[in-house]
Motif scaffolding. Structure first.
Motif, PDB file in Angstrom:
ATOM      1  N   PHE A  70       0.866  -1.183   0.000  1.00 32.93           N
ATOM      2  CA  PHE A  70       0.000   0.000   0.000  1.00 32.93           C
ATOM      3  C   PHE A  70       0.899   1.228   0.000  1.00 32.93           C
ATOM      4  N   ASP A  71       0.655   2.132  -0.938  1.00 32.69           N
ATOM      5  CA  ASP A  71       1.443   3.356  -1.056  1.00 32.69           C
ATOM      6  C   ASP A  71       0.498   4.562  -1.139  1.00 32.69           C
ATOM      7  N   PHE A  72       0.888   5.619  -0.453  1.00 35.71           N
ATOM      8  CA  PHE A  72       0.108   6.858  -0.454  1.00 35.71           C
ATOM      9  C   PHE A  72       1.078   8.021  -0.592  1.00 35.71           C
ATOM     10  N   TYR A  73       0.763   8.963  -1.453  1.00 37.02           N
ATOM     11  CA  TYR A  73       1.578  10.170  -1.580  1.00 37.02           C
ATOM     12  C   TYR A  73       0.663  11.353  -1.850  1.00 37.02           C
ATOM     13  N   SER A  74       1.100  12.531  -1.443  1.00 36.42           N
ATOM     14  CA  SER A  74       0.283  13.725  -1.610  1.00 36.42           C
ATOM     15  C   SER A  74       1.166  14.913  -1.942  1.00 36.42           C
ATOM     16  N   TRP A  75       0.572  15.905  -2.575  1.00 34.71           N
ATOM     17  CA  TRP A  75       1.246  17.155  -2.881  1.00 34.71           C
ATOM     18  C   TRP A  75       0.180  18.250  -2.886  1.00 34.71           C
ATOM     19  N   GLY A  76       0.580  19.482  -2.667  1.00 36.71           N
ATOM     20  CA  GLY A  76      -0.416  20.536  -2.655  1.00 36.71           C
ATOM     21  C   GLY A  76       0.182  21.908  -2.427  1.00 36.71           C
ATOM     22  N   VAL A  77      -0.695  22.897  -2.431  1.00 29.89           N
ATOM     23  CA  VAL A  77      -0.309  24.283  -2.199  1.00 29.89           C
ATOM     24  C   VAL A  77      -1.409  24.955  -1.391  1.00 29.89           C
ATOM     25  N   ASP A  78      -1.006  25.771  -0.412  1.00 31.95           N
ATOM     26  CA  ASP A  78      -1.926  26.531   0.423  1.00 31.95           C
ATOM     27  C   ASP A  78      -1.589  28.011   0.357  1.00 31.95           C
ATOM     28  N   VAL A  79      -2.619  28.844   0.408  1.00 38.18           N
ATOM     29  CA  VAL A  79      -2.451  30.279   0.613  1.00 38.18           C
ATOM     30  C   VAL A  79      -3.039  30.585   1.987  1.00 38.18           C
ATOM     31  N   GLN A  80      -2.225  31.169   2.852  1.00 36.79           N
ATOM     32  CA  GLN A  80      -2.612  31.384   4.246  1.00 36.79           C
ATOM     33  C   GLN A  80      -2.360  32.823   4.647  1.00 36.79           C
ATOM     34  N   SER A  81      -3.230  33.360   5.478  1.00 40.43           N
ATOM     35  CA  SER A  81      -3.045  34.709   5.996  1.00 40.43           C
ATOM     36  C   SER A  81      -3.559  34.784   7.425  1.00 40.43           C
ATOM     37  N   TRP A  82      -2.904  35.591   8.238  1.00 47.64           N
ATOM     38  CA  TRP A  82      -3.497  35.867   9.534  1.00 47.64           C
ATOM     39  C   TRP A  82      -4.584  36.928   9.327  1.00 47.64           C
ATOM     40  N   VAL A  83      -5.658  36.803  10.084  1.00 49.68           N
ATOM     41  CA  VAL A  83      -6.784  37.721   9.962  1.00 49.68           C
ATOM     42  C   VAL A  83      -7.010  38.548  11.228  1.00 49.68           C
ATOM     43  N   TRP A  84      -6.362  38.128  12.326  1.00 50.29           N
ATOM     44  CA  TRP A  84      -6.523  38.872  13.587  1.00 50.29           C
ATOM     45  C   TRP A  84      -5.344  38.567  14.485  1.00 50.29           C
ATOM     46  N   ARG A  85      -4.754  39.621  15.064  1.00 51.95           N
ATOM     47  CA  ARG A  85      -3.657  39.490  16.026  1.00 51.95           C
ATOM     48  C   ARG A  85      -4.069  40.219  17.310  1.00 51.95           C
ATOM     49  N   PRO A  86      -4.726  39.535  18.237  1.00 49.46           N
ATOM     50  CA  PRO A  86      -5.287  40.202  19.417  1.00 49.46           C
ATOM     51  C   PRO A  86      -4.257  40.805  20.357  1.00 49.46           C
ATOM     52  N   LEU A  87      -2.991  40.366  20.311  1.00 50.38           N
ATOM     53  CA  LEU A  87      -1.967  40.888  21.224  1.00 50.38           C
ATOM     54  C   LEU A  87      -1.148  42.012  20.605  1.00 50.38           C
ATOM     55  N   SER A  88      -1.427  42.332  19.353  1.00 51.38           N
ATOM     56  CA  SER A  88      -0.617  43.307  18.639  1.00 51.38           C
ATOM     57  C   SER A  88      -1.335  44.649  18.503  1.00 51.38           C
ATOM     58  N   LYS A  89      -0.551  45.706  18.306  1.00 50.58           N
ATOM     59  CA  LYS A  89      -1.135  47.006  17.989  1.00 50.58           C
ATOM     60  C   LYS A  89      -1.685  47.026  16.566  1.00 50.58           C
ATOM     61  N   GLN A  90      -1.134  46.183  15.687  1.00 55.72           N
ATOM     62  CA  GLN A  90      -1.678  46.002  14.345  1.00 55.72           C
ATOM     63  C   GLN A  90      -2.546  44.749  14.382  1.00 55.72           C
ATOM     64  N   GLN A  91      -3.797  44.898  14.758  1.00 55.37           N
ATOM     65  CA  GLN A  91      -4.645  43.737  14.984  1.00 55.37           C
ATOM     66  C   GLN A  91      -5.206  43.135  13.704  1.00 55.37           C
ATOM     67  N   PHE A  92      -5.275  43.921  12.618  1.00 62.58           N
ATOM     68  CA  PHE A  92      -5.866  43.429  11.382  1.00 62.58           C
ATOM     69  C   PHE A  92      -4.925  43.718  10.216  1.00 62.58           C
ATOM     70  N   PRO A  93      -4.932  42.886   9.167  1.00 59.96           N
ATOM     71  CA  PRO A  93      -3.955  43.012   8.086  1.00 59.96           C
ATOM     72  C   PRO A  93      -3.985  44.349   7.359  1.00 59.96           C
ATOM     73  N   TRP A  94      -5.147  44.986   7.288  1.00 56.63           N
ATOM     74  CA  TRP A  94      -5.246  46.240   6.537  1.00 56.63           C
ATOM     75  C   TRP A  94      -4.727  47.456   7.306  1.00 56.63           C
ATOM     76  N   GLN A  95      -4.369  47.267   8.570  1.00 56.36           N
ATOM     77  CA  GLN A  95      -3.800  48.368   9.341  1.00 56.36           C
ATOM     78  C   GLN A  95      -2.305  48.490   9.060  1.00 56.36           C
ATOM     79  N   ALA A  96      -1.769  49.674   9.283  1.00 53.50           N
ATOM     80  CA  ALA A  96      -0.344  49.911   9.060  1.00 53.50           C
ATOM     81  C   ALA A  96       0.497  49.099  10.044  1.00 53.50           C
ATOM     82  N   ALA A  97       1.624  48.579   9.552  1.00 57.25           N
ATOM     83  CA  ALA A  97       2.525  47.808  10.408  1.00 57.25           C
ATOM     84  C   ALA A  97       3.092  48.688  11.510  1.00 57.25           C
TER      85      ALA A  97
END
Length: 232
Positions: A70-97
């Motif tokens: 029995f053989d199994f193999y996989s491959w793929g691609v993900d696009v990931q983003s953070w949407v909220w940072r509750p401990l940061s002053k920049q809590q959302f991606p659209w705010q200035a760094a």
């Protein structure tokens, strides 16, 4: 292929505890991460059949010698983003760094991507010479969510720069086939020795449940991961 659900270990005596490869390559830009991923797993066994059983057109009676793989193999691609940072002053991606030193960070993540899978199972009756092979590739589009937590240890622990712990879960329908589904959970802890190199400990669970023609599969490929991580 089969008239009843058959366990790879109990019926075909294939060991589920095998070493396997898991690799990821991630590209980071601002709040975005593009990740390419791949893995493989294989197991085989040769033994005398302990019961009468069949796989496709290949039948076994108790005592006949059978070879299984029995053989199994996989491959793929993900696009990931953070949407909220509750401990940061920049809590959302659209705010200035903002330049800050909070001693840590917590990011709530969202992701989507695609996966491809290959499954190959072969059963050979060495006593009669008969053999049946099932081989197929599948695809899925996945959506998911998770979190990433970081604790800054620079100046606190002499041999560590920081710790990073992340968990993501994803789900998607599989095709071709009927009522197919894919689900995956990834958890990993990276102990960063420097800002660019760390030791990784993790766990990955990949589950699938689908039917394609006369072949049905319900199970998972899962295990502990030990390795390294480099960041440039």
């Amino acid at each position: 292929m089969t008239t009843a659900r058959q366990d790879l270990n109990d019926v075909w005596n294939m060991d589920s505890l095998e070493g396997a490869f898991q690799g990821d390559l991630s590209l980071l830009w601002r709040n975005w991460t593009l990740r390419f991923t791949g893995s493989e797993f294989g197991t085989d066994a040769t033994q005398a059949a302990t019961q009468s059983v069949s796989f496709g057109s290949t039948a076994f009676t108790a005592g006949q010698l059978m070879r299984s793989s029995f053989d199994f193999y996989s491959w793929g691609v993900d696009v990931q983003s953070w949407v909220w940072r509750p401990l940061s002053k920049q809590q959302f991606p659209w705010q200035a760094a903002v330049t800050e030193d909070a001693g840590g960070d917590l990011q709530i993540l969202a992701l989507m991507g695609g996966r491809g899978f290959g499954i190959r199972q072969q059963e050979q009756n060495l006593s009669t010479g008969a053999s049946t092979t099932y081989e197929q590739t599948f695809g899925t589009v996945v959506v998911g969510a998770g979190f990433d937590a970081m604790v800054d240890l620079k100046g606190r622990v002499g041999f560590l720069d920081h710790l990073e712990f992340s968990v993501t879960g994803s789900w998607g329908p599989m095709w071709p086939g009927s009522q197919g589904s894919f689900y995956e959970v990834r958890a990993q802890l990276v102990a960063w020795i420097t800002g660019n190199a760390g030791v990784l400990f993790g766990y990955r669970y990949t589950g699938m449940d689908f039917s394609q023609g006369d072949y049905s599969f319900g199970g998972d490929v899962a295990g502990l991961i030990v390795g390294g991580q480099l960041r440039f």
